[in-house]
Design a protein around this motif. Structure first.
Motif, PDB file in Angstrom:
ATOM      1  N   PRO A   1     109.222  -1.658  82.528  1.00 22.39           N
ATOM      2  CA  PRO A   1     109.289  -1.416  81.086  1.00 22.39           C
ATOM      3  C   PRO A   1     109.161  -2.698  80.253  1.00 22.39           C
ATOM      4  CG  PRO A   1     110.968  -0.154  82.192  1.00 22.39           C
ATOM      5  CD  PRO A   1     110.353  -1.058  83.226  1.00 22.39           C
ATOM      6  N   TRP A   2     109.744  -3.798  80.718  1.00 22.44           N
ATOM      7  CA  TRP A   2     109.637  -5.049  79.966  1.00 22.44           C
ATOM      8  C   TRP A   2     108.171  -5.469  79.831  1.00 22.44           C
ATOM      9  CZ3 TRP A   2     111.177  -8.065  76.417  1.00 22.44           C
ATOM     10  CH2 TRP A   2     110.731  -9.372  76.322  1.00 22.44           C
ATOM     11  N   MET A   3     107.465  -5.448  80.943  1.00 18.55           N
ATOM     12  CA  MET A   3     106.058  -5.839  80.911  1.00 18.55           C
ATOM     13  C   MET A   3     105.237  -4.823  80.106  1.00 18.55           C
ATOM     14  SD  MET A   3     105.973  -8.747  82.391  1.00 18.55           S
ATOM     15  CE  MET A   3     104.253  -9.058  82.826  1.00 18.55           C
ATOM     16  N   GLY A   4     105.511  -3.538  80.316  1.00 22.21           N
ATOM     17  CA  GLY A   4     104.782  -2.503  79.597  1.00 22.21           C
ATOM     18  C   GLY A   4     104.967  -2.603  78.095  1.00 22.21           C
ATOM     19  N   VAL A   5     106.201  -2.787  77.666  1.00 24.94           N
ATOM     20  CA  VAL A   5     106.484  -2.885  76.226  1.00 24.94           C
ATOM     21  C   VAL A   5     105.823  -4.129  75.630  1.00 24.94           C
ATOM     22  CG1 VAL A   5     108.325  -3.345  74.541  1.00 24.94           C
ATOM     23  CG2 VAL A   5     108.576  -1.490  76.198  1.00 24.94           C
TER      24      VAL A   5
ATOM     25  N   PHE B   1      88.256  -5.894  74.349  1.00 23.54           N
ATOM     26  CA  PHE B   1      88.525  -5.811  75.782  1.00 23.54           C
ATOM     27  C   PHE B   1      89.993  -6.096  76.075  1.00 23.54           C
ATOM     28  CE2 PHE B   1      88.976  -7.199  80.099  1.00 23.54           C
ATOM     29  CZ  PHE B   1      88.180  -6.300  80.803  1.00 23.54           C
ATOM     30  N   THR B   2      90.547  -7.103  75.439  1.00 23.19           N
ATOM     31  CA  THR B   2      91.952  -7.445  75.683  1.00 23.19           C
ATOM     32  C   THR B   2      92.869  -6.296  75.264  1.00 23.19           C
ATOM     33  OG1 THR B   2      91.461  -9.788  75.410  1.00 23.19           O
ATOM     34  CG2 THR B   2      93.757  -9.140  75.204  1.00 23.19           C
ATOM     35  N   ILE B   3      92.591  -5.682  74.135  1.00 16.46           N
ATOM     36  CA  ILE B   3      93.410  -4.546  73.703  1.00 16.46           C
ATOM     37  C   ILE B   3      93.310  -3.414  74.717  1.00 16.46           C
ATOM     38  CG2 ILE B   3      93.731  -2.782  71.925  1.00 16.46           C
ATOM     39  CD1 ILE B   3      92.572  -4.913  69.918  1.00 16.46           C
ATOM     40  N   ALA B   4      92.081  -3.090  75.133  1.00 14.55           N
ATOM     41  CA  ALA B   4      91.885  -2.012  76.115  1.00 14.55           C
ATOM     42  C   ALA B   4      92.563  -2.353  77.440  1.00 14.55           C
ATOM     43  CB  ALA B   4      90.396  -1.760  76.327  1.00 14.55           C
ATOM     44  N   TRP B   5      92.402  -3.581  77.889  1.00 13.21           N
ATOM     45  CA  TRP B   5      92.987  -3.993  79.172  1.00 13.21           C
ATOM     46  C   TRP B   5      94.514  -3.957  79.105  1.00 13.21           C
ATOM     47  CZ3 TRP B   5      91.375  -4.019  83.859  1.00 13.21           C
ATOM     48  CH2 TRP B   5      92.096  -4.693  84.835  1.00 13.21           C
ATOM     49  N   PHE B   6      95.082  -4.399  77.997  1.00 13.37           N
ATOM     50  CA  PHE B   6      96.534  -4.358  77.860  1.00 13.37           C
ATOM     51  C   PHE B   6      97.033  -2.924  77.815  1.00 13.37           C
ATOM     52  CE2 PHE B   6      97.428  -8.855  76.007  1.00 13.37           C
ATOM     53  CZ  PHE B   6      96.869  -9.405  77.140  1.00 13.37           C
ATOM     54  N   GLY B   7      96.232  -2.012  77.250  1.00 16.14           N
ATOM     55  CA  GLY B   7      96.582  -0.596  77.303  1.00 16.14           C
ATOM     56  C   GLY B   7      96.644  -0.098  78.742  1.00 16.14           C
ATOM     57  N   ILE B   8      95.635  -0.454  79.534  1.00 17.91           N
ATOM     58  CA  ILE B   8      95.629  -0.057  80.950  1.00 17.91           C
ATOM     59  C   ILE B   8      96.806  -0.683  81.688  1.00 17.91           C
ATOM     60  CG2 ILE B   8      94.384  -0.312  83.143  1.00 17.91           C
ATOM     61  CD1 ILE B   8      91.775  -0.126  81.483  1.00 17.91           C
ATOM     62  N   MET B   9      97.032  -1.958  81.451  1.00 13.94           N
ATOM     63  CA  MET B   9      98.111  -2.633  82.170  1.00 13.94           C
ATOM     64  C   MET B   9      99.486  -2.135  81.738  1.00 13.94           C
ATOM     65  SD  MET B   9      96.933  -4.561  84.519  1.00 13.94           S
ATOM     66  CE  MET B   9      95.871  -3.168  84.797  1.00 13.94           C
TER      67      MET B   9
END
Length: 181
Positions: A156-160, A11-19
């Motif tokens: 970009p900082w948060m996304g990366v 879930f965390t991996i998927a959620w971080f992908g969305i975020m």
């Protein structure tokens, strides 16, 4: 992510992908022309990660979670964080400083990882939040020298950071749990 709970990990991996998709998208508010393709690519990769590991969550939904028995408290904490972000944005808008909204929301998100690390019993999430907060603090000097929205450097900082964390977590998932399918 360093957790024994496969569902939480996926879930965390998927959620971080969305975020990461969301943050790269917010970064597209007013970026330099040369960065637009990179932001779009980051968003696309985030969606792919979310899709792959979203399926892993679906197939493990009946597994245990570190949040079992804590959902109410988790909801209260997240609700308070959303309220803090909203109130901060309201205050910034009222003061004519709306350009700082992305930075403010990012600070709240970064700090959100501290209680999340406790709820999910995963200190690596606190490390992510600290890295993000340090990066956001470093950006302040640059952001003060312009009147542009803070979304271009903050997104970009948060996304990366989210996408890198998701990538490392995905590698750990594959090595310890196996295929997301």
């Amino acid at each position: 992510m360093l957790t024994e709970f496969a569902r939480d990990h996926a879930f965390t991996i998927a959620w971080f992908g969305i975020m990461s998709f969301v943050w790269f998208g917010w970064g597209q508010e007013d970026p330099p022309r040369s960065r637009r393709g990179w932001l779009g690519a980051g968003s696309a990769v985030g969606l792919i990660v979310a899709g792959i590991f979203g399926f892993a969550v679906f197939t493990r939904w009946s597994d245990w979670s570190a949040l079992d028995g804590q959902y109410v408290w988790f909801g209260v904490v997240v609700g308070l964080e959303v309220l803090l972000a909203a109130v901060g944005c309201f205050v910034l808008a009222r003061r004519g400083q709306g350009r700082w909204m992305a930075w403010w929301v990012a600070v709240v998100v970064a700090l959100h990882f501290l209680p999340l690390a406790v709820f999910l019993r995963d200190p690596s999430l606190a490390g992510l939040g600290v890295v993000q907060a340090i990066g956001l603090a470093v950006l302040v000097g640059r952001l003060r020298r312009t009147q542009a929205p803070t979304s271009w450097p903050v997104g970009p900082w948060m996304g990366v950071t989210l996408l890198v964390f998701a990538g490392i977590s995905a590698a750990i998932f594959l090595a310890t749990i196996g295929s997301p399918w």
